[in-house]
Scaffold this active site. Structure first.
Site, PDB file in Angstrom:
ATOM      1  N   THR A 184       1.124  -1.026  -0.294  1.00  0.00           N
ATOM      2  CA  THR A 184       0.082   0.034   0.310  1.00  0.00           C
ATOM      3  C   THR A 184       1.113   1.440  -0.142  1.00  0.00           C
ATOM      4  O   THR A 184       2.056   1.150   0.213  1.00  0.00           O
ATOM      5  CB  THR A 184      -0.891   0.281   1.475  1.00  0.00           C
ATOM      6  OG1 THR A 184      -0.062   0.539   2.804  1.00  0.00           O
ATOM      7  CG2 THR A 184      -1.765  -1.440   1.145  1.00  0.00           C
ATOM      8  N   GLU A 328      -5.445  -4.455  -0.452  1.00  0.00           N
ATOM      9  CA  GLU A 328      -5.591  -5.837   0.310  1.00  0.00           C
ATOM     10  C   GLU A 328      -7.245  -6.577   0.035  1.00  0.00           C
ATOM     11  O   GLU A 328      -7.162  -7.318   0.399  1.00  0.00           O
ATOM     12  CB  GLU A 328      -6.454  -5.359   2.109  1.00  0.00           C
ATOM     13  CG  GLU A 328      -5.069  -4.624   2.491  1.00  0.00           C
ATOM     14  CD  GLU A 328      -4.810  -2.970   2.317  1.00  0.00           C
ATOM     15  OE1 GLU A 328      -5.248  -2.541   1.478  1.00  0.00           O
ATOM     16  OE2 GLU A 328      -4.091  -2.422   3.315  1.00  0.00           O
ATOM     17  N   LYS A 440     -14.760  15.469  11.995  1.00  0.00           N
ATOM     18  CA  LYS A 440     -15.561  16.005  13.060  1.00  0.00           C
ATOM     19  C   LYS A 440     -15.915  17.415  13.724  1.00  0.00           C
ATOM     20  O   LYS A 440     -14.773  17.564  14.131  1.00  0.00           O
ATOM     21  CB  LYS A 440     -14.701  14.478  13.841  1.00  0.00           C
ATOM     22  CG  LYS A 440     -14.838  13.066  13.312  1.00  0.00           C
ATOM     23  CD  LYS A 440     -13.123  13.130  13.601  1.00  0.00           C
ATOM     24  CE  LYS A 440     -13.009  11.469  12.516  1.00  0.00           C
ATOM     25  NZ  LYS A 440     -11.973  11.083  12.071  1.00  0.00           N
ATOM     26  N   TRP A 445     -19.808  14.291  12.081  1.00  0.00           N
ATOM     27  CA  TRP A 445     -18.961  14.250  11.279  1.00  0.00           C
ATOM     28  C   TRP A 445     -20.072  15.208   9.952  1.00  0.00           C
ATOM     29  O   TRP A 445     -20.814  14.644   9.369  1.00  0.00           O
ATOM     30  CB  TRP A 445     -18.137  13.626  10.808  1.00  0.00           C
ATOM     31  CG  TRP A 445     -18.784  11.731  11.140  1.00  0.00           C
ATOM     32  CD1 TRP A 445     -19.371  10.906  12.243  1.00  0.00           C
ATOM     33  CD2 TRP A 445     -19.861  11.411   9.783  1.00  0.00           C
ATOM     34  NE1 TRP A 445     -19.435  10.026  11.851  1.00  0.00           N
ATOM     35  CE2 TRP A 445     -19.879   9.901  10.260  1.00  0.00           C
ATOM     36  CE3 TRP A 445     -19.645  11.347   8.547  1.00  0.00           C
ATOM     37  CZ2 TRP A 445     -21.146   9.359   8.898  1.00  0.00           C
ATOM     38  CZ3 TRP A 445     -20.647  10.690   7.903  1.00  0.00           C
ATOM     39  CH2 TRP A 445     -20.919   9.654   8.322  1.00  0.00           C
TER      40      TRP A 445
HETATM   41  P1  ADP Z   1      -4.033   3.466  -1.423  1.00  0.00           P
HETATM   42  O1  ADP Z   1      -4.440   4.637  -2.473  1.00  0.00           O
HETATM   43  O2  ADP Z   1      -3.646   3.698  -0.009  1.00  0.00           O
HETATM   44  O3  ADP Z   1      -2.536   2.801  -1.868  1.00  0.00           O
HETATM   45  P2  ADP Z   1      -5.440   1.633  -2.082  1.00  0.00           P
HETATM   46  O4  ADP Z   1      -5.370   1.819  -3.662  1.00  0.00           O
HETATM   47  O5  ADP Z   1      -5.876   0.214  -1.725  1.00  0.00           O
HETATM   48  O6  ADP Z   1      -4.494   1.904  -1.526  1.00  0.00           O
HETATM   49  O7  ADP Z   1      -7.004   2.680  -1.464  1.00  0.00           O
HETATM   50  C1  ADP Z   1      -7.714   2.015  -1.640  1.00  0.00           C
HETATM   51  C2  ADP Z   1      -8.947   2.983  -0.685  1.00  0.00           C
HETATM   52  O8  ADP Z   1      -9.435   3.793  -1.817  1.00  0.00           O
HETATM   53  C3  ADP Z   1      -9.986   2.740   0.343  1.00  0.00           C
HETATM   54  O9  ADP Z   1      -9.581   2.691   1.368  1.00  0.00           O
HETATM   55  C4  ADP Z   1     -11.275   3.996  -0.058  1.00  0.00           C
HETATM   56  O10 ADP Z   1     -10.753   4.982   0.853  1.00  0.00           O
HETATM   57  C5  ADP Z   1     -10.532   4.364  -1.637  1.00  0.00           C
HETATM   58  N1  ADP Z   1     -12.159   4.174  -2.542  1.00  0.00           N
HETATM   59  C6  ADP Z   1     -11.370   3.580  -3.845  1.00  0.00           C
HETATM   60  N2  ADP Z   1     -11.853   3.167  -4.325  1.00  0.00           N
HETATM   61  C7  ADP Z   1     -12.965   4.630  -3.880  1.00  0.00           C
HETATM   62  C8  ADP Z   1     -14.506   4.987  -4.595  1.00  0.00           C
HETATM   63  N3  ADP Z   1     -14.790   4.669  -5.663  1.00  0.00           N
HETATM   64  N4  ADP Z   1     -15.045   5.601  -3.599  1.00  0.00           N
HETATM   65  C9  ADP Z   1     -14.235   6.077  -2.527  1.00  0.00           C
HETATM   66  N5  ADP Z   1     -13.656   6.173  -1.916  1.00  0.00           N
HETATM   67  C10 ADP Z   1     -12.709   4.788  -2.289  1.00  0.00           C
END
Ligand code: ADP
Length: 543
Positions: A184, A328, A440, A445
C-alpha cells in the site's frame, strides 16, 4: 459425505495457456518506452513467457523468491507477471512514485533478488542504488540497441530471454503459493505488503469476469490506465486473457491527449482507471467535441467518482461502472453497473444518484458495517460505521508484519478497511469517507467526499478537496481547497448555495483557499495527508 470431484490447483500460468490456445486472435498492444507501438497475441506472449521462465531460472530465481518490477503498463511487464509466478516466484510490483525512503524500505522488506526496470527508470535507480539490497540484479526491459546511458552493469531483457526455449515445464504449484506482492502507498507509517496467492488471483479474475463481464468479452479492447505497478492493474492482466478481451497498454503518457489518441487509434471499447485520469480525458473529449472511436464503457475506482464526471460520460454514451476496492482486496470489492431493470424503470437522475454510490458487492466478498463497540449496523442506507470485509480475495494478514495484521483484523477474522460507510437495503455501498479524512465537527461528522462531489460541478472549479482544520470550539471544521479552472474564482456564497441543496448548513466549509494544483499520492489520488500538513497552521475566519 464428500463430493467426488477432482481438485485441480488454481494456477495463474493456466490462464495464459488457456488464452494462448483459445483466444488466439486477441492482441496485446503496447506503447513502448522505445517510442513505438508493439503488438502481438496471447499465443506469442505465452511463448515469450516460457523463454522468460528459463531466463529467471538461469538467474537463480527459485520458488518463493521475490522479483521486483519498476515499469509502466506494457507487454514485457505483463510477461513478468506470468513468468515470475509461473516458476513459483513472487512478482513484487513497485510504484515508481514512492519516495526514496519507501523504495528503500520495501525492497529490503521484500528481500527482492532481481529488479526489472523500464528504460525511463534507469536514472532513478542509479540515484538510489547504494541504498537498495547490495546483491540485487538489475535488468533493463528493452533490447540491446535501446540500452540507455547509465545502464552499465545492468542486464538487457531481450538478450536475457533470446537464447531460451519457448517451452517451459511449468511446475504444478499448490494453489496457496504466493504469486505477487503489492505494498500500500503507506500514507501513514511504512508501506504494508499484500501478498496474493495463485488461488486468490484466479478467483479474483473469475469474479471480475462475472461482475464486470459486459466490458470484458471476446472482441472487447480494454485499456488499463490503472497501472500494473498498483494492485495488479485491478486484475485486468488476468481477466482479459481469461475472457478473450485484448489489452491496450498505454506506456508512460497518461495525459488526456495521449489517451484520446491511443484510444481512438486502437478502438478501445473499455477504459479503467482513477478519477484524476478521466478528468484529463474528459477535457480532451470536450475540446474535440467527440469521443474516441468505439469507446463505450469506463470503470472508475480508487477514489470517489464525482457525479458530474459520471453524468458527462453517460451523456456522451459511455456507460459508467463506479467500483470500490482496495489493495488488501485484490482489489475489487464492489461494482456499480446498473442492472437492466434499473435502466428500464428509473429516471436519469435516479440512475445518476445510484451510480454516484460505490456499487454493490461482488460475489465472494462479504461486507459488514460496525459501530465503535464492534456491533453490526443495519443495511438501511442511514446507519454509518466502519466497513469490514471478508472473502477469498481479501488478505488474511500483511506480509511479515504481525502488528499491522493484528490491528487490521477483528476477532472473527474480518478485515477492517478504515472506510466509514453505509449500505442501502438494495446492497449499494455508500463510502462516506476514509475514517482519517472525515471532518469531526461538534460530535458529528462531515463527509469530505460529499462536499467535493458537489463543488467539482462548478464551471470555475478544475479540482477540489475538503480537509479538516483543527478548531478550538468544534474540534474540526472543513476547509475547501480549490484549483480554479480559469481566472475566475468561485465565491463562498456560490459554493454555499450549491452545497445547501445537498447538505446541512453546519456542514458548509468555513473558508475557501485557492491553489495551483492538488498534491497526489503515488497512486494518483489527492493526498489529503499532504494537504493537511500544508494547511496545518491555517486560521479559519472565526478563529
Ligand atoms: P492506497 O491509495 O492507500 O494505496 P488503495 O488503492 O488500496 O490504497 O485505496 C483503497 C481506498 O481507496 C479505499 O479504502 C477507499 O478509501 C478508497 N476508494 C477506493 N475506491 C473508492 C471509491 N469508488 N469511492 C470512494 N473511495 C474509494
Amino acid at each position: 459425505m464428500h463430493g467426488q470431484m477432482m481438485h485441480r490447483p488454481l494456477s495463474i500460468i493456466e490462464v495464459l495457456r488457456f488464452a494462448s490456445e483459445i483466444h488466439r486472435t486477441a492482441e496485446i498492444v503496447s506503447v513502448r518506452t522505445e517510442g513505438d507501438v508493439h503488438r502481438y497475441t496471447y499465443t506469442d506472449a505465452f511463448a515469450r513467457v516460457g523463454q522468460l521462465g528459463h531466463a529467471l531460472k538461469a538467474l537463480g530465481i527459485s520458488q518463493g523468491d521475490r522479483v521486483a518490477t519498476l515499469a509502466w503498463n506494457g507487454y514485457r511487464h505483463f510477461e513478468l507477471y506470468y513468468a515470475i509466478s509461473g516458476i513459483g516466484g513472487v512478482c513484487h510490483t513497485i510504484n515508481p512514485r514512492l519516495s526514496v525512503e519507501q523504495l528503500t524500505y520495501i525492497t529490503h522488506h521484500a528481500e527482492d533478488r532481481v529488479l526489472f526496470l523500464d528504460t525511463t527508470f534507469v536514472p532513478l535507480i542509479n540515484a538510489v542504488k547504494d541504498k537498495l539490497p547490495s546483491d540485487m540484479i538489475y535488468v533493463v526491459m528493452t533490447d540491446a540497441a535501446h540500452m540507455p546511458d547509465g545502464s552499465d552493469g545492468m542486464l538487457c531483457y531481450e538478450d536475457l530471454i533470446d537464447q531460451h526455449d519457448t517451452i517451459y515445464p511449468w511446475p504444478e504449484l499448490p494453489e496457496e503459493t504466493a504469486a505477487s506482492l503489492c505494498y500500500t502507498s503507506g500514507t501513514t507509517g511504512n508501506p504494508k505488503g499484500a501478498i496474493y496467492s495463485h488461488r486468490s488471483t484466479v478467483l479474483h479474475a473469475y469474479t471480475i469476469a462475472i461482475s464486470l463481464g459486459s466490458s470484458l468479452t471476446e472482441g472487447a479492447r480494454v485499456l488499463p490506465v490503472v497501472p500494473l505497478f498498483h494492485v495488479n492493474a485491478w486484475g485486468l492482466p488476468y481477466t482479459a486473457p481469461l475472457t478473450g478481451a485484448s489489452l491496450i497498454f498505454p506506456g508512460p503518457a497518461l495525459d488526456g491527449k495521449s489517451l484520446f489518441d491511443l484510444m481512438d487509434r486502437e478502438k478501445v471499447t473499455s477504459a479503467w482507471g482513477v478519477p484524476t485520469v478521466w478528468q484529463g480525458l474528459q477535457g480532451e473529449i470536450n475540446a474535440r467535441g467527440t469521443n474516441p472511436q468505439g469507446f463505450s464503457s469506463v470503470v472508475i475506482g480508487g477514489s470517489a467518482a464525482p457525479r458530474v464526471m459520471i453524468e458527462t460520460f453517460e451523456r456522451a454514451g459511455v456507460s459508467v461502472c463506479h467500483a470500490w476496492g482496495m489493495t488488501e482486496m485484490s482489489p475489487v470489492g464492489t461494482q456499480g453497473i446498473m442492472p437492466k431493470s434499473y435502466r428500464d424503470t428509473k429516471s436519469d437522475q435516479e440512475l445518476l444518484d445510484l451510480q454516484s454510490l460505490q456499487g454493490r458487492r461482488v460475489f465472494g466478498v462479504e461486507l459488514k458495517i460496525v459501530d465503535e463497540a464492534g456491533h453490526c449496523l443495519p443495511h438501511d442506507g442511514e446507519a454509518a460505521g466502519e466497513l469490514f470485509v471478508r472473502g477469498n480475495t481479501v488478505i488474511s494478514g500483511y506480509f511479515n508484519n504481525q502488528a499491522a495484521t493484528d490491528a487490521a483484523l477483528d476477532a472473527e477474522g474480518w478485515f477492517g478497511t478504515g472506510d466509514v460507510a453505509s449500505i442501502t437495503p438494495d446492497g449499494f455501498l455508500i463510502i462516506q469517507d476514509r475514517a482519517k479524512d472525515l471532518i469531526k465537527s461538534g460530535g458529528e461528522w462531515i463527509s469530505s467526499i460529499d462536499l467535493e462531489n458537489v463543488v467539482i460541478a462548478h464551471p470555475d472549479v478544475a479540482s477540489c478537496a475538503v480537509i479538516a482544520i483543527a478548531h478550538p470550539k468544534w474540534d474540526e471544521r472543513p476547509l475547501l481547497v480549490v484549483v480554479p479552472k480559469g481566472d475566475a474564482r468561485v465565491s463562498k456564497a456560490e459554493v454555499d448555495e450549491m452545497l445547501l441543496k445537498h447538505v446541512a448548513k453546519w456542514q458548509l466549509p468555513d473558508a475557501i483557499e485557492f491553489v495551483d494544483e492538488l498534491p497526489l499520492t503515488a497512486t494518483g489520488k489527492v493526498s489529503k495527508l499532504t494537504l493537511r500538513q500544508r494547511f496545518a497552521d491555517y486560521k479559519l475566519p472565526d478563529m
